[in-house]
Design a protein around this motif. Structure first.
Motif, PDB file in Angstrom:
ATOM      1  N   VAL A 177     -23.273 -38.626  18.616  1.00 27.96           N
ATOM      2  CA  VAL A 177     -22.371 -38.537  17.426  1.00 27.96           C
ATOM      3  C   VAL A 177     -20.965 -37.978  17.870  1.00 27.96           C
ATOM      4  CG1 VAL A 177     -22.183 -37.494  15.060  1.00 27.96           C
ATOM      5  CG2 VAL A 177     -24.381 -38.436  15.675  1.00 27.96           C
ATOM      6  N   TRP A 178     -21.133 -36.859  18.543  1.00 25.31           N
ATOM      7  CA  TRP A 178     -19.748 -36.405  19.156  1.00 25.31           C
ATOM      8  C   TRP A 178     -18.909 -37.414  19.685  1.00 25.31           C
ATOM      9  CZ3 TRP A 178     -16.471 -32.931  17.882  1.00 25.31           C
ATOM     10  CH2 TRP A 178     -15.407 -32.581  18.841  1.00 25.31           C
ATOM     11  N   GLN A 179     -19.823 -37.981  20.716  1.00 27.45           N
ATOM     12  CA  GLN A 179     -19.033 -39.208  21.553  1.00 27.45           C
ATOM     13  C   GLN A 179     -18.490 -40.103  20.765  1.00 27.45           C
ATOM     14  OE1 GLN A 179     -21.833 -40.580  24.529  1.00 27.45           O
ATOM     15  NE2 GLN A 179     -21.853 -38.534  25.665  1.00 27.45           N
ATOM     16  N   MET A 180     -19.033 -40.602  19.724  1.00 26.79           N
ATOM     17  CA  MET A 180     -18.600 -41.562  18.909  1.00 26.79           C
ATOM     18  C   MET A 180     -17.347 -41.074  18.060  1.00 26.79           C
ATOM     19  SD  MET A 180     -20.779 -44.191  16.395  1.00 26.79           S
ATOM     20  CE  MET A 180     -21.406 -43.025  15.317  1.00 26.79           C
ATOM     21  N   LEU A 181     -17.396 -39.767  17.441  1.00 23.21           N
ATOM     22  CA  LEU A 181     -16.414 -39.319  16.984  1.00 23.21           C
ATOM     23  C   LEU A 181     -15.019 -39.466  17.765  1.00 23.21           C
ATOM     24  CD1 LEU A 181     -18.018 -36.770  14.765  1.00 23.21           C
ATOM     25  CD2 LEU A 181     -17.172 -38.816  13.904  1.00 23.21           C
ATOM     26  N   SER A 182     -15.459 -38.804  19.293  1.00 23.22           N
ATOM     27  CA  SER A 182     -14.064 -38.953  20.108  1.00 23.22           C
ATOM     28  C   SER A 182     -13.636 -39.974  20.409  1.00 23.22           C
ATOM     29  CB  SER A 182     -14.710 -38.258  21.285  1.00 23.22           C
ATOM     30  OG  SER A 182     -15.471 -36.969  21.100  1.00 23.22           O
ATOM     31  N   MET A 183     -14.436 -41.335  20.351  1.00 23.85           N
ATOM     32  CA  MET A 183     -13.881 -42.503  20.433  1.00 23.85           C
ATOM     33  C   MET A 183     -13.052 -42.972  19.484  1.00 23.85           C
ATOM     34  SD  MET A 183     -17.500 -44.417  22.379  1.00 23.85           S
ATOM     35  CE  MET A 183     -16.408 -45.922  22.586  1.00 23.85           C
ATOM     36  N   VAL A 184     -13.479 -42.654  18.249  1.00 24.09           N
ATOM     37  CA  VAL A 184     -12.555 -42.859  16.995  1.00 24.09           C
ATOM     38  C   VAL A 184     -11.290 -42.422  16.901  1.00 24.09           C
ATOM     39  CG1 VAL A 184     -12.638 -42.865  14.710  1.00 24.09           C
ATOM     40  CG2 VAL A 184     -14.541 -43.576  15.619  1.00 24.09           C
ATOM     41  N   ARG A 185     -11.500 -41.090  17.716  1.00 30.42           N
ATOM     42  CA  ARG A 185     -10.142 -40.032  17.687  1.00 30.42           C
ATOM     43  C   ARG A 185      -9.104 -40.629  18.378  1.00 30.42           C
ATOM     44  NH1 ARG A 185     -12.305 -35.787  18.527  1.00 30.42           N
ATOM     45  NH2 ARG A 185     -11.850 -35.656  20.828  1.00 30.42           N
ATOM     46  N   THR A 186      -9.722 -41.149  19.702  1.00 34.72           N
ATOM     47  CA  THR A 186      -8.785 -41.729  20.916  1.00 34.72           C
ATOM     48  C   THR A 186      -8.422 -43.186  20.400  1.00 34.72           C
ATOM     49  OG1 THR A 186     -10.829 -42.330  22.361  1.00 34.72           O
ATOM     50  CG2 THR A 186      -9.673 -39.922  22.528  1.00 34.72           C
ATOM     51  N   GLY A 187      -8.822 -43.856  19.566  1.00 39.36           N
ATOM     52  CA  GLY A 187      -8.674 -45.167  19.189  1.00 39.36           C
ATOM     53  C   GLY A 187      -9.756 -46.214  20.166  1.00 39.36           C
ATOM     54  N   ALA A 188     -10.741 -45.634  21.076  1.00 42.37           N
ATOM     55  CA  ALA A 188     -11.419 -46.656  21.694  1.00 42.37           C
ATOM     56  C   ALA A 188     -12.498 -47.305  20.797  1.00 42.37           C
ATOM     57  CB  ALA A 188     -12.221 -46.065  22.833  1.00 42.37           C
ATOM     58  N   LEU A 189     -12.822 -46.840  19.678  1.00 44.96           N
ATOM     59  CA  LEU A 189     -13.584 -47.543  18.843  1.00 44.96           C
ATOM     60  C   LEU A 189     -12.955 -47.318  17.252  1.00 44.96           C
ATOM     61  CD1 LEU A 189     -16.748 -48.272  18.131  1.00 44.96           C
ATOM     62  CD2 LEU A 189     -17.052 -45.988  17.512  1.00 44.96           C
ATOM     63  N   PRO A 190     -12.872 -48.529  16.610  1.00 38.62           N
ATOM     64  CA  PRO A 190     -12.330 -48.630  15.340  1.00 38.62           C
ATOM     65  C   PRO A 190     -13.103 -47.766  14.231  1.00 38.62           C
ATOM     66  CG  PRO A 190     -12.574 -50.812  16.323  1.00 38.62           C
ATOM     67  CD  PRO A 190     -13.501 -49.844  17.017  1.00 38.62           C
ATOM     68  N   ALA A 191     -12.183 -47.012  13.326  1.00 43.44           N
ATOM     69  CA  ALA A 191     -13.131 -46.292  12.329  1.00 43.44           C
ATOM     70  C   ALA A 191     -14.004 -47.356  11.633  1.00 43.44           C
ATOM     71  CB  ALA A 191     -11.959 -45.751  11.610  1.00 43.44           C
ATOM     72  N   ALA A 192     -13.510 -48.384  11.275  1.00 48.64           N
ATOM     73  CA  ALA A 192     -14.372 -49.275  10.549  1.00 48.64           C
ATOM     74  C   ALA A 192     -15.719 -49.522  11.237  1.00 48.64           C
ATOM     75  CB  ALA A 192     -13.541 -50.704   9.984  1.00 48.64           C
ATOM     76  N   ALA A 193     -15.591 -49.561  12.467  1.00 45.64           N
ATOM     77  CA  ALA A 193     -16.843 -49.796  13.331  1.00 45.64           C
ATOM     78  C   ALA A 193     -18.032 -48.596  13.223  1.00 45.64           C
ATOM     79  CB  ALA A 193     -16.427 -50.101  14.707  1.00 45.64           C
ATOM     80  N   MET A 194     -17.434 -47.371  12.963  1.00 42.53           N
ATOM     81  CA  MET A 194     -18.032 -46.023  13.149  1.00 42.53           C
ATOM     82  C   MET A 194     -18.881 -46.182  11.682  1.00 42.53           C
ATOM     83  SD  MET A 194     -16.859 -42.212  13.000  1.00 42.53           S
ATOM     84  CE  MET A 194     -16.375 -42.373  11.345  1.00 42.53           C
ATOM     85  N   PHE A 195     -18.105 -46.521  10.550  1.00 42.36           N
ATOM     86  CA  PHE A 195     -18.714 -46.362   9.244  1.00 42.36           C
ATOM     87  C   PHE A 195     -19.739 -47.536   9.195  1.00 42.36           C
ATOM     88  CE2 PHE A 195     -14.773 -44.330   8.055  1.00 42.36           C
ATOM     89  CZ  PHE A 195     -15.305 -43.103   7.453  1.00 42.36           C
ATOM     90  N   MET A 196     -19.576 -48.788   9.909  1.00 50.12           N
ATOM     91  CA  MET A 196     -20.568 -49.874   9.948  1.00 50.12           C
ATOM     92  C   MET A 196     -21.699 -49.446  10.566  1.00 50.12           C
ATOM     93  SD  MET A 196     -20.096 -53.534  11.430  1.00 50.12           S
ATOM     94  CE  MET A 196     -18.579 -53.936  10.454  1.00 50.12           C
ATOM     95  N   ILE A 197     -21.592 -48.727  11.843  1.00 53.88           N
ATOM     96  CA  ILE A 197     -22.774 -48.100  12.603  1.00 53.88           C
ATOM     97  C   ILE A 197     -23.452 -47.202  11.697  1.00 53.88           C
ATOM     98  CG2 ILE A 197     -23.373 -46.877  14.644  1.00 53.88           C
ATOM     99  CD1 ILE A 197     -21.156 -48.322  16.132  1.00 53.88           C
ATOM    100  N   GLY A 198     -22.701 -46.067  11.207  1.00 53.23           N
ATOM    101  CA  GLY A 198     -23.365 -45.291  10.435  1.00 53.23           C
ATOM    102  C   GLY A 198     -24.092 -45.894   9.196  1.00 53.23           C
ATOM    103  N   ALA A 199     -23.670 -46.724   8.442  1.00 51.01           N
ATOM    104  CA  ALA A 199     -24.176 -47.341   7.221  1.00 51.01           C
ATOM    105  C   ALA A 199     -25.398 -48.137   7.850  1.00 51.01           C
ATOM    106  CB  ALA A 199     -23.227 -48.424   6.643  1.00 51.01           C
ATOM    107  N   LEU A 200     -25.342 -48.926   9.029  1.00 53.75           N
ATOM    108  CA  LEU A 200     -26.557 -49.627   9.464  1.00 53.75           C
ATOM    109  C   LEU A 200     -27.526 -48.513   9.967  1.00 53.75           C
ATOM    110  CD1 LEU A 200     -27.644 -52.179  10.466  1.00 53.75           C
ATOM    111  CD2 LEU A 200     -26.532 -51.767  12.599  1.00 53.75           C
ATOM    112  N   ALA A 201     -27.340 -47.303  10.250  1.00 52.72           N
ATOM    113  CA  ALA A 201     -28.497 -46.557  10.673  1.00 52.72           C
ATOM    114  C   ALA A 201     -28.877 -45.934   9.492  1.00 52.72           C
ATOM    115  CB  ALA A 201     -27.526 -45.113  11.378  1.00 52.72           C
ATOM    116  N   VAL A 202     -28.328 -45.699   8.310  1.00 50.36           N
ATOM    117  CA  VAL A 202     -28.961 -45.126   6.935  1.00 50.36           C
ATOM    118  C   VAL A 202     -29.791 -46.547   6.789  1.00 50.36           C
ATOM    119  CG1 VAL A 202     -28.522 -44.661   4.791  1.00 50.36           C
ATOM    120  CG2 VAL A 202     -26.939 -43.684   6.619  1.00 50.36           C
ATOM    121  N   GLY A 203     -29.243 -47.876   6.807  1.00 49.34           N
ATOM    122  CA  GLY A 203     -30.087 -48.884   6.146  1.00 49.34           C
ATOM    123  C   GLY A 203     -31.419 -48.901   6.902  1.00 49.34           C
TER     124      GLY A 203
END
Length: 453
Positions: free
Chosen positions: A205-231
């Motif tokens: 989770v920390w690595q994914m947040l770090s990637m969002v902060r540095t721009g390596a991972l779009p924020a929308a993708a993070m929310f999509m992955i999180g929503a998919l995990a809950v689903g």
């Protein structure tokens, strides 16, 4: 009207938990075993250059080694004594169960041996675990020594010490898992894998947040992955509790001068009979050759073996070849493990012996054929569900190059093992409640009073 067992289960509370001293001991033993396991994942094998190995491993965190590292709770990246984890034991179990369906002596032990046959097959599994652990640890030792800079003092002493250390760690975890199953709560081997995955989840989770902060991972993708995990969690809980219930009827019988009416019950067929074992089996079989190829690909290979790196690259996490093989192995083990744990012919024979029958189905052979037909259809749905849960999140995470600690396989293992452990805890509490009622009933009978209603 709810049965007595359902009423007891509904009344389980903290007070009942406080009185269940035997359950306290089991939970305490399980926690202690997990602490010992986690401690061993931080003890490196002797003779390894940890800095050089860390640099080599950092470039393969998204590959098959990263997945192996997730199952081992980070022991691979530290090349710890528990780096092999319980994978040799799982591989040995697969081989013994496969041979138990095609090798006549072992098939006879499995079907007719009873408790003695089960113990004999377990002993064969332990012996095969030793052989596989020796083979895998020797391959890892040779691969490490062939890679320049990873070993401080290459030689026969390093090979022997590495083989002994890794094999001893794998055998200790095998013994520890069996002890947890017998003296703790839950399945010991599954809990060891569960503990390893849970230990690395916060870092993912920390690595994914770090990637969002540095721009390596779009924020929308993070929310999509999180929503998919809950689903995925919701789907797993729903599907793991789903059952196909077959109505079983028992004919009327005469007792003295009374005719007792026939009783009815249900034969439950789980949608996912294999549980979490199908993806674990598939992962273990896929990890072993891929890990060996990964180590050999970094070594100085002769010209005749220059094609090994390309094959190792195709078996990396998220690649089409990996996804195809992984999905095929999951489907295979869903059907294979279901055939091992549920025998339609044996179930039909047990129903016939107790006078039970399925409405509209003749007892014996026809009942077995019907059970096999229904079980096959149910297993098809279960295999599709398991495959989609394991592959779809993995494909999405691989597409965004995000850490796959929140992938479908890890979520499935965590949720399934949690549900199984909670169910066993409830079963122990329920047994404790029954024991209390029996003791009260005996006490009232001795005093001449009617038993509690």
């Amino acid at each position: 009207m709810a049965s007595a067992a359902e009423q007891l289960a509904a009344n389980l509370n903290l007070r009942a938990f406080r009185k269940a001293t035997e359950l306290h001991k089991r939970i305490g033993f399980t926690v202690l075993a997990m602490v010992i396991y986690r401690t061993g994942t931080y003890i490196p094998i002797p003779g390894i250059n940890l800095a050089a190995f860390s640099n080599l491993f950092s470039g393969q965190t998204q590959g098959i080694l990263g997945m192996f590292n997730m199952f081992s709770g980070g022991a691979v990246e530290r090349m710890a004594v528990f780096a092999l984890n319980v994978m040799p034991y799982i591989s040995a179990s697969i081989i013994v169960q496969l041979l138990g369906t095609v090798y006549p002596p072992w098939e006879k032990l499995r079907k007719e041996g009873g408790e003695v046959g089960r113990k004999a097959l377990n002993q064969y599994t332990r012996h095969l675990t030793v052989a596989l652990a020796l083979l895998q640890s020797f391959g890892i030792a040779v691969g490490l020594q062939a890679s320049p800079g990873l070993v401080n003092e290459p030689g026969i002493f390093f090979l022997v010490s590495t083989v002994v250390t890794l094999t001893g760690g794998a055998l200790f975890l095998m013994w520890l898992g069996e002890q947890v199953t017998a003296r703790g709560v839950g399945n010991g081997v599954s809990l060891i894998i569960f503990a390893g995955i849970v230990a690395v989840l916060p870092r993912g989770v920390w690595q994914m947040l770090s990637m969002v902060r540095t721009g390596a991972l779009p924020a929308a993708a993070m929310f999509m992955i999180g929503a998919l995990a809950v689903g995925v969690i919701l789907v797993i809980v729903f599907m793991e509790r789903s059952q196909r219930q077959l109505l079983v009827q028992y004919p009327s019988r005469q007792q003295s001068f009374r005719i007792l009416g026939g009783d009815t019950s249900f034969l439950p067929l789980k949608l996912n009979t294999s549980g979490v074992m199908a993806p674990i089996f598939a992962s273990s079989l896929l990890l072993l050759p891929a890990t060996a190829l990964g180590f050999l690909a970094t070594a100085n290979l002769p010209d005749q073996l220059k094609w090994l790196p390309s094959i190792a690259g195709q078996l990396q996490h998220g690649r089409p070849a990996f996804m195809l093989l992984y999905g095929a192995l999951i489907v295979f083990f869903c059907f294979f493990y279901t055939s091992v744990v549920f025998n339609p012919a044996e179930t039909a024979e047990n129903l016939r012996k107790h006078g039970g029958f399925l409405p509209g189905i003749r007892p014996g052979k026809f009942t077995a054929e019907y059970l096999d037909f229904v079980l096959t259809r149910v297993t098809v749905l279960g295999a599709i569900y398991i495959t989609l849960v394991c592959l779809l999140p993995e494909a999405l995470i691989a597409f965004y190059s995000a850490p796959f600690y929140l992938g479908g396989t890890s979520i499935l293992i965590v949720v399934s093992v949690t549900m199984d452990t909670v169910t066993q805890i409830q079963s122990h509490l329920l047994a404790h409640q029954y024991e209390g009622l029996i003791k009260k009933s005996k006490l009232h009978n001795r005093r001449g009073a009617p038993p509690p209603g």
